[in-house]
Design a protein around this motif. Structure first.
Motif: not given
Length: 269
Positions: A96-106
């Motif tokens: 879940a956290v990797d998905r968030f970082i990938k989708l919303h790096p900024d």
């Protein structure tokens, strides 16, 4: 052929009768189906605040799926990761956290996402609880602690003004010594079993990868012992001199217990 058809017919009739006898299988209802987006968010928040982590990640997951571009969606993704983490579901929390970082790096809260990733993979059993009798510590995989270190390092390097940076830096120091201690335990394991070359190699790895960590004192001592056991008196003497220069008050140098309480392995240096 007729026997097979008869058996099939009997089986079908029996199964139908069994279902009819118990009133059929109950259908699983979705308790979130009738909830509005606002109500779904409110109940997810209630679960979050009350520590009902299973309901928390389920409801926030439904929320982000139902309204992926809504005002709650991105925060819901982070909350899913956090609730999985608190529910001790490391695999799903990482996903879940990797998905968030990938989708919303900024994203404005991406520093928190990295901090959460560090926490998900952070544990101290490599050092404090890792010395179980008879356990082959050389087989243990410290990958999760390295992943934790990299996540915290991202915060310190890329978000130095983040509110999470000071704690991340402290945890990085803790992890370094935990990993160094892991290598030292492996070196001790090999030494006790007469694998002296392997003991030297693992101790050297602790010195190379984790320079300055308190556990390197023990690594040098293991190397001295292993070299002595191998008959390498010159190397043993050289290593002992390095130990004396680096840790002059070490019991392995003075032959006396260190004054005061013994420094714990996890002390930040």
């Amino acid at each position: 052929m007729r026997a097979q058809q008869f058996f099939k017919m009997v089986t079908t009739v029996t199964a139908a009768a069994a279902i009819a006898g118990c009133g059929g299988l109950p259908e699983k209802t979705d308790e979130t189906a009738a909830l509005s987006t606002n109500d779904l968010y409110a109940q997810a928040r209630d679960a979050y605040e009350s520590g009902d982590w299973s309901k928390c990640y389920r409801y926030f997951d439904v929320l982000q799926g139902r309204d992926p571009f809504g005002p709650y969606a991105q925060q819901a993704q982070l909350n899913v990761a956090y609730c999985y983490y608190r529910d001790n579901d490391t695999d799903n929390a990482n996903q879940a956290v990797d998905r968030f970082i990938k989708l919303h790096p900024d994203h404005p809260n991406v520093d928190y996402a990295y901090y959460l990733k560090g926490l998900i993979n952070f544990n101290d059993d490599l050092g404090l609880f890792g010395r179980f009798s008879g356990q082959d510590l050389s087989d243990r995989d410290p990958k999760s602690m390295r992943d934790s270190y990299e996540a915290f390092k991202t915060i310190v390097d890329n978000f130095p003004k983040s509110r999470y940076a000071p704690d991340a830096a402290q945890r990085m120091r803790y992890i370094v010594n935990a990993l160094a201690t892991h290598e030292v335990h492996a070196a001790q394991y090999y030494y006790k079993r007469g694998a002296y070359v392997a003991a030297v190699n693992r101790a050297q790895q602790a010195l190379t990868l984790y320079q300055g960590a308190p556990a390197t004192e023990e690594a040098l001592h293991v190397m001295v012992q292993a070299y002595q056991a191998l008959g390498e008196t010159q190397l043993a003497g050289d290593t002992q001199r390095v130990l004396a220069a680096t840790f002059p008050d070490s019991p392995y140098v003075t032959g006396k217990p260190r004054d005061g309480a013994k420094r714990p392995w996890w002390r930040l240096w």
